[in-house]
Design an enzyme around this catalytic site. Structure first.
Site, short mmCIF file in Angstrom:
data_model
loop_
_atom_site.label_atom_id
_atom_site.label_comp_id
_atom_site.label_asym_id
_atom_site.label_seq_id
_atom_site.Cartn_x
_atom_site.Cartn_y
_atom_site.Cartn_z
N ASP A 4 16.06 95.62 4.66
CA ASP A 4 14.77 96.36 3.73
C ASP A 4 14.25 94.17 3.55
O ASP A 4 14.05 94.03 3.89
CB ASP A 4 15.00 97.63 2.42
CG ASP A 4 13.44 97.97 2.41
OD1 ASP A 4 12.62 96.87 2.53
OD2 ASP A 4 13.75 98.57 1.03
N SER A 5 14.67 94.63 2.04
CA SER A 5 14.21 93.43 1.54
C SER A 5 15.05 92.27 2.35
O SER A 5 15.01 91.34 2.13
CB SER A 5 14.69 93.14 -0.41
OG SER A 5 16.01 93.28 0.11
N GLY A 6 16.46 92.31 2.31
CA GLY A 6 17.42 91.91 2.99
C GLY A 6 18.34 90.91 2.14
O GLY A 6 19.66 90.96 2.60
N ASN A 7 18.57 91.45 0.43
CA ASN A 7 19.68 91.06 -0.06
C ASN A 7 21.16 92.00 0.61
O ASN A 7 22.41 91.37 0.48
CB ASN A 7 19.28 92.14 -1.40
CG ASN A 7 17.98 91.19 -1.78
OD1 ASN A 7 17.75 89.46 -2.07
ND2 ASN A 7 17.57 92.05 -2.81
N GLY A 31 25.54 105.05 2.84
CA GLY A 31 24.14 104.85 4.15
C GLY A 31 24.93 104.42 6.30
O GLY A 31 24.31 105.34 6.46
N ASP A 47 20.26 108.25 1.36
CA ASP A 47 19.75 108.54 0.43
C ASP A 47 17.99 108.96 -0.60
O ASP A 47 18.23 107.39 -0.45
CB ASP A 47 21.14 109.17 -0.07
CG ASP A 47 20.80 108.23 -0.75
OD1 ASP A 47 21.08 107.05 -0.18
OD2 ASP A 47 21.09 108.84 -1.90
N GLU A 96 25.22 98.32 9.50
CA GLU A 96 24.23 99.20 8.85
C GLU A 96 22.61 99.92 8.76
O GLU A 96 22.14 99.99 9.90
CB GLU A 96 24.29 97.72 7.67
CG GLU A 96 23.16 97.86 6.45
CD GLU A 96 23.42 98.57 5.32
OE1 GLU A 96 24.00 99.07 5.32
OE2 GLU A 96 23.24 98.12 4.12
P1 IMP Z 1 17.97 95.66 1.24
O1 IMP Z 1 19.72 94.94 0.36
O2 IMP Z 1 17.01 95.49 0.39
O3 IMP Z 1 17.79 95.27 3.26
O4 IMP Z 1 18.78 97.22 1.50
C1 IMP Z 1 19.67 98.09 2.40
C2 IMP Z 1 19.86 99.12 1.12
O5 IMP Z 1 19.04 99.70 1.14
C3 IMP Z 1 20.22 99.89 2.42
O6 IMP Z 1 21.40 99.66 2.46
C4 IMP Z 1 20.44 101.41 1.77
O7 IMP Z 1 21.34 101.36 1.17
C5 IMP Z 1 18.81 100.64 0.81
N1 IMP Z 1 17.52 101.21 0.92
C6 IMP Z 1 16.55 100.25 1.47
N2 IMP Z 1 15.60 101.22 1.87
C7 IMP Z 1 15.93 102.54 2.16
C8 IMP Z 1 15.22 103.69 2.58
O8 IMP Z 1 14.11 103.47 3.12
N3 IMP Z 1 15.97 104.49 2.23
C9 IMP Z 1 16.46 105.18 1.65
N4 IMP Z 1 18.00 103.88 1.29
C10 IMP Z 1 17.32 102.81 1.44
MG MG Z 2 23.35 100.79 2.99
#
Ligand code: IMP
Ligand code: MG
Length: 207
Positions: A126-129, A57, A182, A122
């Site tokens: 989003d969640s931070g995971n 991404g 995506d 990056e």
């Molecule tokens: P996290 O692990 O929940 O913080 O999310 C991070 C990853 O989820 C990012 O690197 C993205 O690849 C994907 N992601 C989170 N939110 C979105 C979104 O709104 N659109 C597309 N990809 C997302």
């Molecule tokens: Mg990503």
């Protein structure tokens, strides 16, 4: 891919039958990336900076940011920087849009960050995971410092407490596409960030 403008207020685009509403235009993305480059230049000038792009991404953001750092800005007294770069591929989402809480390394880190000032690029937190789970993997490579630079931050959806050094835009908790992001492999190549407003009907309407 056919892209036609439907309205000129909040721009909406018909892309392969999907209606995409623009959230952040190409121009505004560029302006913010220039601003991020100014900050990064001030903080890392004279240091041993390496950039690491989280695949897939972050590629569009990474490409714009690294070029901006390479361009410099004589009006802001910002000299062009040459910065080694590498990639680290992870996939964090299983089916759908919810974070699975696990990540899988899909492309091993291809640059040595030992004793370097690593800045991880990056697309979105989003969640931070993803930040939470990639940080220890990258710290295991013994960089001198390790920081994250994310284009987008869905701050209200954070499940794990994680801070990033640089953020492009804080956005509402909506699923966004474009500029590298995506939905099921689609829309990464759109030059703006937008929201999918309408999907094409699965079956054509009956006569
Ligand atoms: P996290 O692990 O929940 O913080 O999310 C991070 C990853 O989820 C990012 O690197 C993205 O690849 C994907 N992601 C989170 N939110 C979105 C979104 O709104 N659109 C597309 N990809 C997302
Ligand atoms: Mg990503």
């Amino acid at each position: 891919m056919t892209t036609e403008v439907i309205t000129s207020k909040t721009p909406e685009y018909k892309v392969n039958g999907y209606l995409i509403e623009e959230m952040i235009s190409e121009k505004v993305l560029h302006q913010r990336i220039v601003g991020l480059a100014e900050q990064i230049y001030k903080d890392y000038r004279g240091k041993d900076l390496v950039l690491v792009c989280i695949l897939n991404g972050a590629e569009s953001f990474f490409n714009s940011l690294k070029k901006e750092l390479g361009r410099g800005n004589p009006f802001a007294n910002r000299e062009p920087m040459s910065i080694p770069e590498g990639y680290f591929g992870v996939s964090s989402y299983g089916a759908g849009h919810e974070s699975s809480g696990n990540i899988k390394v899909t492309v091993p880190l291809n640059i040595d960050i030992k004793d370097k000032d690593a800045l991880i690029i990056e697309d979105i937190i989003d969640s931070g995971n993803t930040v939470h789970l990639t940080r220890p993997l990258l710290l295991a490579e013994k960089p001198k410092s390790l920081e994250y630079c994310v284009l987008l931050d869905k701050a209200e959806n954070r499940k794990v407490k994680e801070n990033v050094k640089y953020t492009g835009f804080v956005i509402p908790n909506k699923y966004v596409v474009g500029f590298g992001l995506d939905d099921g492999g689609n829309f990464r190549n759109l030059p703006y960030v937008g929201i999918v407003k309408e999907k094409p009907p699965v079956h054509p309407p009956l006569p």
